[in-house]
Write an enzyme that holds these catalytic residues in place. Sequence first.
Site, PDB file in Angstrom:
ATOM      1  CB  SER A 165      56.514 -42.362  45.242  1.00  0.00           C
ATOM      2  OG  SER A 165      55.511 -41.403  45.067  1.00  0.00           O
ATOM      3  CE  LYS A 166      51.904 -48.563  47.462  1.00  0.00           C
ATOM      4  NZ  LYS A 166      51.583 -49.418  48.549  1.00  0.00           N
ATOM      5  NE  ARG A 167      54.622 -38.656  47.892  1.00  0.00           N
ATOM      6  CZ  ARG A 167      55.377 -39.484  48.595  1.00  0.00           C
ATOM      7  NH1 ARG A 167      54.838 -40.263  49.487  1.00  0.00           N
ATOM      8  NH2 ARG A 167      56.687 -39.515  48.417  1.00  0.00           N
ATOM      9  CB  SER A 192      48.828 -48.795  51.270  1.00  0.00           C
ATOM     10  OG  SER A 192      49.949 -48.921  50.445  1.00  0.00           O
TER      11      SER A 192
END
Length: 313
Positions: free
Chosen positions: A249-251, A11
């Site tokens: 986090s992916k952010r 994702s």
Amino acid sequence: METGRFAPTPSGRLHLGNIFCALLAWASVKSQGGRILLRIEDLDLERSPRAIADQLESDLQWLGLTFDEGGSSGGPHQPYYQSERFELYEGIFHQVAKAAEIYPCFCSRASLHAASAPHFSDGRVLYPGTCYGLPPEAVQERKKHRLPACRVHVPDKTISFTDGIQGDVSAYLPRDCGDFVIRRADGIFAYQLAVVVDDGLMGVNQVVRGRDLLESTPIQIWLFETLGVPVPEFYHIPLLLDPKGNRLSKRDAALDLSALRGRFLPEDIIGLLAFLAGQIPKWEKITLTELAGMFQWEKVPKDDVFLPESIYG
Ligand code: GLU
């Protein structure tokens, strides 16, 4: 033979936490002469488009992490993309429905959140049983307004197991896990079902993944047992924290592979992760072959580990 897997959900770009997991899963089976497969957990294709999965494979290749089967190379258990395995899930879903109680659930995420505090680390609440035992007329009436998800009513049972890192774990299913969604309202099968079906059919006997998934494991063990499939060994590894102690986090774009590939060599990243996994005394370059030769689970810490400031460049 030991058979492990890396099962990312594509994702976003791979980040250091995903690589930590891939590396330990890989080093563990390779140190024991075993096999590892790559499974792409793209159940929700809208959130996990193929382009991201392809990028993920290219990042793994850059690191030098090779897989004995899976991903776009295929292999004896293909397809390795969960989005292409719906028929298999459908068959096993009916098998679970025969062995357990499955009921339609009309609750929205928002209504569940309004009623209870989060119970799980991904923010989900423990299902209060609202739709369990709805009379058939009520089900028919509600179906006119909303498509239901399917939930499994968990039995009055305690699941106990020994995790390779976290030690003895015991969960009373109704209190600690609650009735869980096995199929979403849009028809997509839930992670809990897909992961058990795939680990079972692909002959996986060693599951290495983040500590945040430990709370799903009792449900999965119960599903393995219900389906009469051997239960794998589990290793729930510590999570990586930024220097302030926040979970990655992916952010956090500074730590995804597009940024890291510009600043480091694969051996630097493997060395850093080997150091954080307790395998070498300080951060220095190391190759995958060297890591596989020295890997020991006993050295992997149980508690979450902090990244050094220097990783940010
Ligand atoms: N696909 C899951 C994730 O990326 C991992 C599932 C698992 O390892 O069981 O978080």
